[in-house]
Scaffold this motif. Structure first.
Motif, PDB file in Angstrom:
ATOM      1  N   THR A   1       0.844  -1.191   0.000  1.00  0.00           N
ATOM      2  CA  THR A   1       0.000   0.000   0.000  1.00  0.00           C
ATOM      3  C   THR A   1       0.882   1.245   0.000  1.00  0.00           C
ATOM      4  OG1 THR A   1      -0.101   0.217   2.407  1.00  0.00           O
ATOM      5  CG2 THR A   1      -1.715  -1.256   1.356  1.00  0.00           C
ATOM      6  N   VAL A   2       0.261   2.392  -0.254  1.00  0.00           N
ATOM      7  CA  VAL A   2       1.015   3.640  -0.223  1.00  0.00           C
ATOM      8  C   VAL A   2       1.648   3.840   1.154  1.00  0.00           C
ATOM      9  CG1 VAL A   2       0.851   6.159  -0.364  1.00  0.00           C
ATOM     10  CG2 VAL A   2      -0.376   4.742  -2.024  1.00  0.00           C
ATOM     11  N   ALA A   3       0.881   3.643   2.196  1.00  0.00           N
ATOM     12  CA  ALA A   3       1.392   3.846   3.552  1.00  0.00           C
ATOM     13  C   ALA A   3       2.552   2.904   3.853  1.00  0.00           C
ATOM     14  CB  ALA A   3       0.274   3.648   4.568  1.00  0.00           C
ATOM     15  N   GLU A   4       2.450   1.651   3.403  1.00  0.00           N
ATOM     16  CA  GLU A   4       3.531   0.691   3.671  1.00  0.00           C
ATOM     17  C   GLU A   4       4.799   1.058   2.912  1.00  0.00           C
ATOM     18  OE1 GLU A   4       0.728  -3.229   4.595  1.00  0.00           O
ATOM     19  OE2 GLU A   4       1.524  -2.884   2.577  1.00  0.00           O
ATOM     20  N   HIS A   5       4.658   1.498   1.677  1.00  0.00           N
ATOM     21  CA  HIS A   5       5.843   1.930   0.920  1.00  0.00           C
ATOM     22  C   HIS A   5       6.489   3.147   1.579  1.00  0.00           C
ATOM     23  CE1 HIS A   5       5.816  -0.795  -2.465  1.00  0.00           C
ATOM     24  NE2 HIS A   5       4.520  -0.572  -2.697  1.00  0.00           N
TER      25      HIS A   5
ATOM     26  N   ALA B   1       7.018   3.543  -6.117  1.00  0.00           N
ATOM     27  CA  ALA B   1       5.955   2.535  -6.008  1.00  0.00           C
ATOM     28  C   ALA B   1       4.701   3.169  -5.399  1.00  0.00           C
ATOM     29  CB  ALA B   1       6.436   1.368  -5.150  1.00  0.00           C
ATOM     30  N   ALA B   2       4.875   4.000  -4.384  1.00  0.00           N
ATOM     31  CA  ALA B   2       3.733   4.700  -3.797  1.00  0.00           C
ATOM     32  C   ALA B   2       3.116   5.660  -4.805  1.00  0.00           C
ATOM     33  CB  ALA B   2       4.176   5.464  -2.545  1.00  0.00           C
ATOM     34  N   GLY B   3       3.961   6.349  -5.579  1.00  0.00           N
ATOM     35  CA  GLY B   3       3.473   7.265  -6.607  1.00  0.00           C
ATOM     36  C   GLY B   3       2.662   6.551  -7.669  1.00  0.00           C
ATOM     37  N   ALA B   4       3.094   5.338  -8.036  1.00  0.00           N
ATOM     38  CA  ALA B   4       2.352   4.571  -9.038  1.00  0.00           C
ATOM     39  C   ALA B   4       0.954   4.220  -8.533  1.00  0.00           C
ATOM     40  CB  ALA B   4       3.131   3.308  -9.392  1.00  0.00           C
ATOM     41  N   LEU B   5       0.847   3.897  -7.251  1.00  0.00           N
ATOM     42  CA  LEU B   5      -0.461   3.583  -6.684  1.00  0.00           C
ATOM     43  C   LEU B   5      -1.359   4.824  -6.656  1.00  0.00           C
ATOM     44  CD1 LEU B   5       0.633   1.287  -3.696  1.00  0.00           C
ATOM     45  CD2 LEU B   5      -0.480   0.575  -5.825  1.00  0.00           C
ATOM     46  N   LEU B   6      -0.785   5.972  -6.289  1.00  0.00           N
ATOM     47  CA  LEU B   6      -1.575   7.208  -6.275  1.00  0.00           C
ATOM     48  C   LEU B   6      -2.003   7.601  -7.692  1.00  0.00           C
ATOM     49  CD1 LEU B   6       0.445   9.297  -3.660  1.00  0.00           C
ATOM     50  CD2 LEU B   6      -1.801   8.256  -3.343  1.00  0.00           C
TER      51      LEU B   6
ATOM     52  N   GLU C   1       6.233   9.578 -11.006  1.00  0.00           N
ATOM     53  CA  GLU C   1       7.262  10.581 -10.702  1.00  0.00           C
ATOM     54  C   GLU C   1       6.689  11.820 -10.021  1.00  0.00           C
ATOM     55  OE1 GLU C   1      10.488  11.121 -10.936  1.00  0.00           O
ATOM     56  OE2 GLU C   1      11.255   9.344 -11.958  1.00  0.00           O
ATOM     57  N   ASP C   2       5.389  12.043 -10.191  1.00  0.00           N
ATOM     58  CA  ASP C   2       4.784  13.244  -9.599  1.00  0.00           C
ATOM     59  C   ASP C   2       4.870  13.250  -8.080  1.00  0.00           C
ATOM     60  OD1 ASP C   2       4.211  14.296 -12.020  1.00  0.00           O
ATOM     61  OD2 ASP C   2       2.053  13.929 -11.947  1.00  0.00           O
ATOM     62  N   ILE C   3       5.068  12.093  -7.472  1.00  0.00           N
ATOM     63  CA  ILE C   3       5.155  12.059  -6.009  1.00  0.00           C
ATOM     64  C   ILE C   3       6.369  12.845  -5.522  1.00  0.00           C
ATOM     65  CG2 ILE C   3       6.566   9.969  -5.769  1.00  0.00           C
ATOM     66  CD1 ILE C   3       4.716   9.192  -3.412  1.00  0.00           C
ATOM     67  N   MET C   4       7.352  13.045  -6.414  1.00  0.00           N
ATOM     68  CA  MET C   4       8.545  13.794  -6.028  1.00  0.00           C
ATOM     69  C   MET C   4       8.256  15.283  -5.834  1.00  0.00           C
ATOM     70  SD  MET C   4      10.526  11.369  -5.652  1.00  0.00           S
ATOM     71  CE  MET C   4      10.754   9.660  -6.171  1.00  0.00           C
ATOM     72  N   PHE C   5       7.040  15.721  -6.186  1.00  0.00           N
ATOM     73  CA  PHE C   5       6.672  17.116  -5.980  1.00  0.00           C
ATOM     74  C   PHE C   5       5.668  17.266  -4.825  1.00  0.00           C
ATOM     75  CE2 PHE C   5       8.443  16.877 -10.153  1.00  0.00           C
ATOM     76  CZ  PHE C   5       9.272  17.983 -10.188  1.00  0.00           C
ATOM     77  N   LEU C   6       5.569  16.196  -4.028  1.00  0.00           N
ATOM     78  CA  LEU C   6       4.867  16.252  -2.761  1.00  0.00           C
ATOM     79  C   LEU C   6       5.883  16.091  -1.637  1.00  0.00           C
ATOM     80  CD1 LEU C   6       1.819  13.889  -3.458  1.00  0.00           C
ATOM     81  CD2 LEU C   6       1.899  16.376  -3.658  1.00  0.00           C
ATOM     82  N   GLU C   7       5.454  16.329  -0.407  1.00  0.00           N
ATOM     83  CA  GLU C   7       6.260  16.024   0.764  1.00  0.00           C
ATOM     84  C   GLU C   7       5.769  14.719   1.365  1.00  0.00           C
ATOM     85  OE1 GLU C   7       5.977  19.425   3.293  1.00  0.00           O
ATOM     86  OE2 GLU C   7       6.892  20.775   1.814  1.00  0.00           O
TER      87      GLU C   7
END
Length: 804
Positions: free
Chosen positions: A406-410, A624-629, A639-645
């Protein structure tokens, strides 16, 4: 409708009215005095035909054959990130319908002028459309520009006015010596110039109103008419200002840019910054310093990493010694700190030290460090072997698969991985560095009067056991053995070579083995938001192509490195002989210290090498978390997760928040910051770039910086601002903003190195010393003052750079 009165413009309708008209609409909405006029929208430009009847009616409404100003208002003009100042045409004193129509055509044509096209390309703007603003002319008695923040120093508490009698165009295009006023909180009498005290006070008040209305510092064109009435002609954001630091307590604070110590001047992604702050917290907790607040120590401004020096600047016991203490962080910092400690706003205050946290830190860290240092001193070779052998275990631990789904687990894995690396392998690997630095420092002291620091530093040339050096030499060996494929590797587009590697159609030259060993590295590698070589091997192919162009066997990197090693050993012999001749009893000790320095200094790159395995796992799990989101529609791609905290990513997983708009905004900001060429070495919380306030020192003998690796070299300059896609010919001198280990493959064919920032202890200069190439760091504006192809001579001892 393609013609709209200025009073009816919607500031948000940027795509129809362009940036300049939108700025005027803001002024009108704020109740400011703006000359009457109208806007010909982009609809007419796209149709390619001027609506003559509409323009004629709007012009007639202004008065019979009234003189007007015709101004371009492109959709990419006067934006917060790009001013386009002077890039498109403005025509003044246009009288009569036919001349007006011709002036509109001229404005349209200026959209694709050579200068406008070059400006858009430099700012990454793909396209633009043109609207045109027509306004009644103001016959000015005086005119000019008002900046609501100081554009030279960045100080938000100052306004700057440039003014001249008559038309303001002379001020804007620089054809006159304008009267220059810097406005603080108090405006004193001005005996000279075209503006009096009342007018300057009025301009300051107007500037404050507009800045407060817009919410950002503004560049405002204005004019006083013959009756002394103030008219506003234009307002746009000041695009050159470095972002303003946040100050929670409202007090003036001092921040030092620290990324240069890692050879990192490009902005860090939001996730990269978030991970760095979390790691810093984990380090402090590891040493028992849980009471210390990370944001109080480390702050990201404009994506760059800064350290808060305020407590030290204000400390009565530290402030006097601070300039000397900061010398290790680069010579550009010293005069800035000297200026700061004289600032009356930064008066001395007692430094509040959390004694409990300090005690816990000492109790927790001192014993293992002491034991490690003693072990290295007693059995250096055995300790070195054991430390180097730890890489395999760290790699295995960091690359082991997990059951995260899951996102939280990653995210949990991404935050936990550092704990198993920091407390143990990384800490132990630091011990040889402490010993090497201590030995070199002590030897330098004992050699005082007999040898310079530069001469002592020569003992580290060709130092063994540096993982970065070994990486670069391994790539050279691959190039040497791939000579039969020279035409393929130098003549094929890099993107095609990358495709062949991934498809398995590239000849087996050992590159897959290299990437298996070093694929977790790359430029800007401390930012988890940046792809590694294993993901994007394009820079590796660029380096191979550079090596394959080298045909002189004397300049082969392995030959140069062996020569550097011989010079390092010879330096020890020469220095010991000097001591034997002058201070004979000290000769054995100096010899021991220099040999220990050379024996261990190469390991200084190893702690970071280990840490990068952990960062690699962090990046994999974040993606992996970004792919799930992305699969849930909350992001466009992984890759967009890199523009979140980190916390924002957790919240997105928990609440189902759509983060795509936030990501788009941050990506645009990040790309804008990537284009920024100047980053303050020291920044005040009011936005002041302190270095910009210092007097400019002229150097008749060329540019000056700080020597970071001894030696002299003459060669053609190769100015490179990004190692991706970079090519450097053998014998050229690399000129760069800064360098980290991802740049070092370029060093093997370079004759020397010049950087704009850095410190002698940073990675780039360290590797340069070990390769035996001269390096000069902290040459302000080097990448703009030196041009590719110029013949330059650098002296890595004195810090001089001469342009032939």
């Amino acid at each position: 409708m393609t013609v709209i009165p200025l009073t009816e413009l919607d500031p948000a309708d940027l795509e129809r009215i362009g940036g300049k008209a939108a700025g005027m609409a803001v002024l009108i909405a704020a109740g400011e005095r703006v000359p009457a006029g109208f806007c010909l929208t982009t609809d007419a430009f796209e149709a390619g035909r001027i609506p003559r009847e509409e323009v004629e009616a709007a012009y007639a409404a202004l008065g019979e054959d009234v003189p007007v100003a015709v101004r371009s208002s492109a959709t990419a003009e006067d934006l917060p990130e790009a001013s386009f100042a002077g890039q498109q045409d403005t025509l003044l004193d246009v009288t009569g319908l036919e001349d007006l129509l011709a002036a509109i055509e001229t404005c349209w044509a200026s959209l694709d002028s050579e200068r406008a096209l070059a400006y858009r390309a430099a700012h990454g703007i793909d396209g633009s459309r043109m609207a045109v603003v027509v306004q009644t002319m103001i016959a000015p008695r005086a005119a000019g520009v008002l900046f609501t923040a100081n554009p030279l120093t960045g100080t938000r508490g100052e306004m700057v006015v440039d003014a001249a009698a008559g038309s303001g165009t002379a001020v804007v295009d620089g054809t006159v010596d304008a009267d220059h006023y810097v406005l603080g909180e108090v405006i004193g009498p001005h005996a000279e110039g075209c503006l009096d005290r009342a007018q300057l006070t009025e301009l300051r008040s107007v500037g404050r109103r507009i800045q407060e209305h817009v919410g950002a510092p503004q560049d405002i064109e204005w004019a006083y008419d013959a009756d002394g009435v103030l008219w506003l002609l234009q307002s746009r954001g000041i695009t050159s200002l470095f972002p303003l630091p946040e100050s929670e307590d409202g007090q003036l604070r001092v921040y030092m840019e620290a990324g240069h110590m890692q050879g990192m001047q490009r902005p860090t992604t939001p996730m990269g910054a978030s991970v760095m702050l979390r790691i810093t917290r984990q380090w402090l907790d590891l040493f028992g310093a849980t009471a210390l607040e990370v944001p109080a120590l480390l702050r990201f401004i404009g994506g760059r990493m800064f350290l808060d020096l305020t407590p030290f600047v204000r400390s009565p016991g530290i402030r006097r010694q601070l300039p000397e203490m900061m010398a290790t962080y680069g010579p550009r910092v010293v005069p800035v700190i000297e200026q700061i400690v004289q600032d009356p706003r930064l008066t001395a205050q007692r430094l509040r030290i959390p004694l409990g946290a300090v005690a816990r830190t000492v109790i927790r860290s001192a014993p293992p460090i002491a034991r490690g240092v003693v072990a290295v001193l007693r059995r250096p070779e055995a300790e070195r072997r054991e430390i180097l052998a730890s890489a395999g275990a760290v790699r295995e631990a960091c690359e082991a698969p997990t059951d995260a789904s899951t996102v939280a687990e990653h995210l949990d894995v991404a935050e936990r991985v550092h704990l198993q690396v920091l407390d143990g392998p990384v800490l132990r690997s630091l011990n040889p560095l402490w010993v090497a630095m201590g030995c070199q420092s002590l030897a330098t002291g004992l050699l005082h009067g007999l040898a310079t620091e530069s001469e002592v530093s020569e003992v580290v040339r060709g130092a063994p056991h540096n993982v970065t050096t070994e990486m670069d030499l391994e790539l050279w060996r691959i190039a040497a053995e791939a000579a039969e494929h020279r035409e393929l590797l130098t003549g094929t587009p890099v993107a095609q070579l990358v495709h062949m590697l991934r498809e398995g159609t590239l000849p087996d030259i050992g590159l897959e083995r290299f990437l298996a060993e070093y694929g977790h590295r790359g430029a800007a590698e401390i930012d988890v938001g940046v792809p590694r070589w294993g993901e994007d091997p394009a820079p590796v192919f660029d380096a191979l192509a550079n090596y394959l162009r080298l045909t002189d066997p004397v300049q082969a990197p392995d030959v140069r490195f062996r020569r550097a090693a011989e010079e390092g050993e010879a330096a020890i012999t020469q220095l010991v002989q000097r001591v034997r001749d002058r201070r004979r009893p000290l000769a054995p000790l100096v010899g021991l210290l220099l040999r220990r320095t050379r024996q261990l200094i190469g390991l200084r790159e190893f702690p970071k090498f280990l840490w990068l395995f952990a960062l690699g796992q962090v990046r994999r799990h974040l993606l992996a978390a970004g792919a799930l989101l992305a699969a849930q529609g909350q992001l466009e791609d992984a890759e967009d997760i890199m523009f979140l905290e980190l916390d924002e990513a957790r919240a997105a997983a928990r609440d189902g928040t759509d983060q795509r708009e936030l990501v788009a905004q941050r990506r645009a900001t990040h790309e804008r910051e990537l284009r920024r060429r100047h980053v303050p070495v020291v920044l005040l919380s009011d936005g002041t770039d302190v270095e910009a306030t210092l007097p400019v020192l002229e150097h008749a003998d060329g540019l000056r910086g700080a020597g970071a690796a001894p030696g002299r070299a003459t060669g053609r300059a190769r100015v490179i601002t990004d190692p991706r896609g970079a090519r450097i010919e053998p014998g050229e001198i690399l000129v760069a903003p800064t360098t980290d280990p991802g740049w070092t493959p370029l060093f093997l064919t370079a004759a020397g190195l010049v950087t704009e920032t850095g410190a002698a202890m940073a990675h780039g200069p360290t590797v340069a010393r070990e390769y035996g190439i001269p390096a000069v760091i902290c040459v302000k504006g080097a990448t703009t003052q030196i041009r590719t192809g110029q013949l330059i001579t650098i002296d890595g001892a004195s810090g001089r750079v001469s342009i032939e």
